[in-house]
Scaffold this active site. Sequence first.
Site, PDB file in Angstrom:
ATOM      1  N   ARG A 103       0.828  -1.152   0.085  1.00 43.38           N
ATOM      2  CA  ARG A 103      -0.054  -0.040  -0.020  1.00 43.38           C
ATOM      3  C   ARG A 103       0.913   1.314   0.079  1.00 43.38           C
ATOM      4  O   ARG A 103       0.340   2.227  -0.377  1.00 43.38           O
ATOM      5  CB  ARG A 103      -0.969   0.034   1.326  1.00 43.38           C
ATOM      6  CG  ARG A 103      -2.149  -1.023   1.168  1.00 43.38           C
ATOM      7  CD  ARG A 103      -2.679  -0.992   2.448  1.00 43.38           C
ATOM      8  NE  ARG A 103      -3.688  -2.096   2.311  1.00 43.38           N
ATOM      9  CZ  ARG A 103      -4.351  -2.591   3.320  1.00 43.38           C
ATOM     10  NH1 ARG A 103      -4.307  -2.155   4.545  1.00 43.38           N
ATOM     11  NH2 ARG A 103      -5.178  -3.606   3.343  1.00 43.38           N
ATOM     12  N   LYS A 156       3.083 -17.825   7.541  1.00 41.22           N
ATOM     13  CA  LYS A 156       2.375 -17.991   8.775  1.00 41.22           C
ATOM     14  C   LYS A 156       2.047 -16.955   9.571  1.00 41.22           C
ATOM     15  O   LYS A 156       2.653 -15.649   9.281  1.00 41.22           O
ATOM     16  CB  LYS A 156       3.090 -18.939   9.664  1.00 41.22           C
ATOM     17  CG  LYS A 156       4.588 -18.087  10.296  1.00 41.22           C
ATOM     18  CD  LYS A 156       5.118 -18.919  11.591  1.00 41.22           C
ATOM     19  CE  LYS A 156       4.768 -18.458  12.840  1.00 41.22           C
ATOM     20  NZ  LYS A 156       5.431 -17.273  13.450  1.00 41.22           N
ATOM     21  N   HIS A 216       9.119 -21.322   8.632  1.00 42.96           N
ATOM     22  CA  HIS A 216      10.638 -21.206   7.958  1.00 42.96           C
ATOM     23  C   HIS A 216      11.582 -22.052   8.800  1.00 42.96           C
ATOM     24  O   HIS A 216      12.681 -22.316   8.473  1.00 42.96           O
ATOM     25  CB  HIS A 216      11.008 -19.567   7.839  1.00 42.96           C
ATOM     26  CG  HIS A 216      11.242 -19.243   9.461  1.00 42.96           C
ATOM     27  ND1 HIS A 216      10.544 -18.700  10.420  1.00 42.96           N
ATOM     28  CD2 HIS A 216      12.442 -18.892  10.028  1.00 42.96           C
ATOM     29  CE1 HIS A 216      10.969 -18.426  11.245  1.00 42.96           C
ATOM     30  NE2 HIS A 216      12.389 -18.379  11.378  1.00 42.96           N
ATOM     31  N   LYS A 259      15.572 -24.375   8.044  1.00 41.46           N
ATOM     32  CA  LYS A 259      16.911 -24.280   8.531  1.00 41.46           C
ATOM     33  C   LYS A 259      17.563 -25.711   8.396  1.00 41.46           C
ATOM     34  O   LYS A 259      17.130 -26.807   8.399  1.00 41.46           O
ATOM     35  CB  LYS A 259      16.577 -24.232  10.278  1.00 41.46           C
ATOM     36  CG  LYS A 259      16.157 -22.626  10.399  1.00 41.46           C
ATOM     37  CD  LYS A 259      15.953 -22.409  11.807  1.00 41.46           C
ATOM     38  CE  LYS A 259      15.069 -21.258  12.267  1.00 41.46           C
ATOM     39  NZ  LYS A 259      15.868 -20.208  12.398  1.00 41.46           N
ATOM     40  N   GLU A 268      14.368 -16.537  23.010  1.00 43.29           N
ATOM     41  CA  GLU A 268      14.812 -15.167  22.328  1.00 43.29           C
ATOM     42  C   GLU A 268      15.003 -13.959  23.123  1.00 43.29           C
ATOM     43  O   GLU A 268      14.523 -14.016  24.194  1.00 43.29           O
ATOM     44  CB  GLU A 268      13.687 -14.703  21.234  1.00 43.29           C
ATOM     45  CG  GLU A 268      13.552 -15.676  20.425  1.00 43.29           C
ATOM     46  CD  GLU A 268      12.355 -15.132  19.376  1.00 43.29           C
ATOM     47  OE1 GLU A 268      12.779 -14.437  18.447  1.00 43.29           O
ATOM     48  OE2 GLU A 268      11.131 -15.236  19.553  1.00 43.29           O
ATOM     49  N   ASP A 314       2.404 -17.952  18.030  1.00 42.35           N
ATOM     50  CA  ASP A 314       3.463 -17.394  17.447  1.00 42.35           C
ATOM     51  C   ASP A 314       4.532 -18.471  17.219  1.00 42.35           C
ATOM     52  O   ASP A 314       5.118 -18.767  16.088  1.00 42.35           O
ATOM     53  CB  ASP A 314       4.144 -16.222  18.104  1.00 42.35           C
ATOM     54  CG  ASP A 314       5.062 -15.449  17.015  1.00 42.35           C
ATOM     55  OD1 ASP A 314       4.991 -15.458  15.904  1.00 42.35           O
ATOM     56  OD2 ASP A 314       6.147 -15.070  17.688  1.00 42.35           O
ATOM     57  N   HIS A 327       6.346 -23.542  14.533  1.00 39.64           N
ATOM     58  CA  HIS A 327       7.991 -24.220  14.709  1.00 39.64           C
ATOM     59  C   HIS A 327       8.278 -25.312  15.627  1.00 39.64           C
ATOM     60  O   HIS A 327       8.798 -26.122  15.354  1.00 39.64           O
ATOM     61  CB  HIS A 327       8.792 -22.942  15.044  1.00 39.64           C
ATOM     62  CG  HIS A 327       8.427 -21.586  14.153  1.00 39.64           C
ATOM     63  ND1 HIS A 327       8.246 -21.445  12.863  1.00 39.64           N
ATOM     64  CD2 HIS A 327       8.643 -20.019  14.484  1.00 39.64           C
ATOM     65  CE1 HIS A 327       8.141 -20.494  12.486  1.00 39.64           C
ATOM     66  NE2 HIS A 327       8.230 -19.633  13.361  1.00 39.64           N
ATOM     67  N   LYS A 358      10.124 -14.630  24.821  1.00 39.03           N
ATOM     68  CA  LYS A 358      10.354 -13.292  24.203  1.00 39.03           C
ATOM     69  C   LYS A 358      11.268 -12.881  25.687  1.00 39.03           C
ATOM     70  O   LYS A 358      10.932 -12.998  26.787  1.00 39.03           O
ATOM     71  CB  LYS A 358       9.560 -12.378  24.011  1.00 39.03           C
ATOM     72  CG  LYS A 358       8.699 -12.833  22.523  1.00 39.03           C
ATOM     73  CD  LYS A 358       9.554 -12.462  21.428  1.00 39.03           C
ATOM     74  CE  LYS A 358       8.501 -12.681  20.105  1.00 39.03           C
ATOM     75  NZ  LYS A 358       9.441 -12.961  18.952  1.00 39.03           N
TER      76      LYS A 358
END
Length: 523
Positions: free
Chosen positions: A64, A170, A200, A204, A238, A257, A262, A362
């Site tokens: 956009r 995803k 993804h 790996k 993470e 998430d 994953h 996280k």
Amino acid sequence: MMPIIEAGAGEKLQRPALPTAEACTLVIFGASGDLTRRKLMPALYDLCNTGCTSACFDVLGTGRTPMTDEEFRRSLHDAAATSKDIRGFDEEKWAKFAARLHYLVGDPAKPDFFGQMKARLEAMQAKGSSANTLFYVSTPASLAGEIIDGLAAAGLNRNEKGWARIVLEKPFGHDLSSARALNERVLKVFDEANVYRIDHYLGKETVQNILVFRFANSIFEPVWNRNFIEYVEITAAETLGVERRAAFYEETGALRDMVANHILQLVALTAMEPPVAFDADSVREQKVQVFRSIRPMSVEEVAANTVRGQYGAGTIKDEAAPGYREEPGVKKDSRIETFAAVRLNIENWRWAGVPFYLRTGKRLGASLTEIRVHFRRTPQSLFAGTDQASYGPNMVSLRIQPNESISVSFGAKRPGSHMDTVPVEANFSYADAFGGQAPVAYETLILDAMRGDATLFTRRDEVEAEWRIITPIEEAWAKLPPPEFPNYAAGADGPEASGKLLAANGHEWMPIGQLEARKTNAD
Ligand code: BG6
């Protein structure tokens, strides 16, 4: 420690050249977004420069944000030049690659947009671009359905001059019913063989290597079951917070998430039966069987087998980090979890009674992903005077990232006159054995989609089977009394309660700091 596995006669093994794909035009929806800048472009730049397509590819980015082709190219240059994913950035090569990037401004929700896209693709083809088209949907999930319908209305889903495939990023839906609805919508207009649902993690190298480790070797498979394995621990930690993705994360949370895709994929690859062949359907069939063996949990089971957390302010590697509720764009009373831990049982002959513990979060103390397979103790403590616990049971650790490696731990006799036993580790490090930089996940996966190989993408029944496990947890969390958030400080290992999930069975998580400190490379 020297690696016990050497490539050839101490030489680094050469990576074989990447397979080639037919030329195509890649249409990216969401081209002005973060994923395109950070992940897709570096991967495409490397693909273009490794000569992996017979005549390379052209890119039509759409979004956009109004931009000319030239502005689009410039907007991507700096991110590519500083990307750590790229294998050697070079201005001349970038200029050649950038000439292949085009941009179309527009809103997929507007009816005339897809007509404009068709005209633009035809104009590109008249100048030599390929008629094979790979649509890459990297927009917020809510737009995916409209894009699919728009492509069909403009006749872009069927391609008489070449092929038409679609890659869907995803999250694939938000729960089981929205995933089913999205599957129905896409499969009305594309055949399953042309639908590439991306996760993804499957791209790996170390994740793909789980299959090689298990099924190209005969020494591990005989002990890879409930008779020898006590429990499996999977950590995806993470240090990052939500960065600029608060709007997405506030709707998603850690379970959707990371666990719904994953981490469940890591479970499936660790637990699956050998496929009859290494092809898309055989591999995916076995993964689906694992998901089918995980019974959806009742509310009471969710209360007993899961833990959620949200970070408050804290310190990570000596730097102060704000709490989740203080991050830009996050609600001050947000109830979204930034940490999730789950104890799963896989109810089949191989795994009955072996808990799989999963955790992700996280703003934890380190960034790393590791699968640790804990073997049972020996039946007898033979070495008198030695506390067997001092060397512990055997363990196989698959370090997915960083310092990619596989290690096997076992007890050894400490040299000397005492029969003193200590834990030691035999370590295989990818960097030591293969050197160089492996292709990043997106490079592998985009190339596979261009080649028409769906082995590393998730099938319709697979994503639905993943949601069948996750949706009851989300629903139970909505019913159960919410925990007091925040319940862990940034930099910690998640909420204390996550340890209790394991303690009930006499097991424990490896502290994240220790996982990080563990040597995985040869010195
Ligand atoms: C993405 C999640 O799918 O995976 C992110 O949306 C997460 O929240 C990322 O940070 C982790 O990927 P990687 O490859 O850095 O482990």
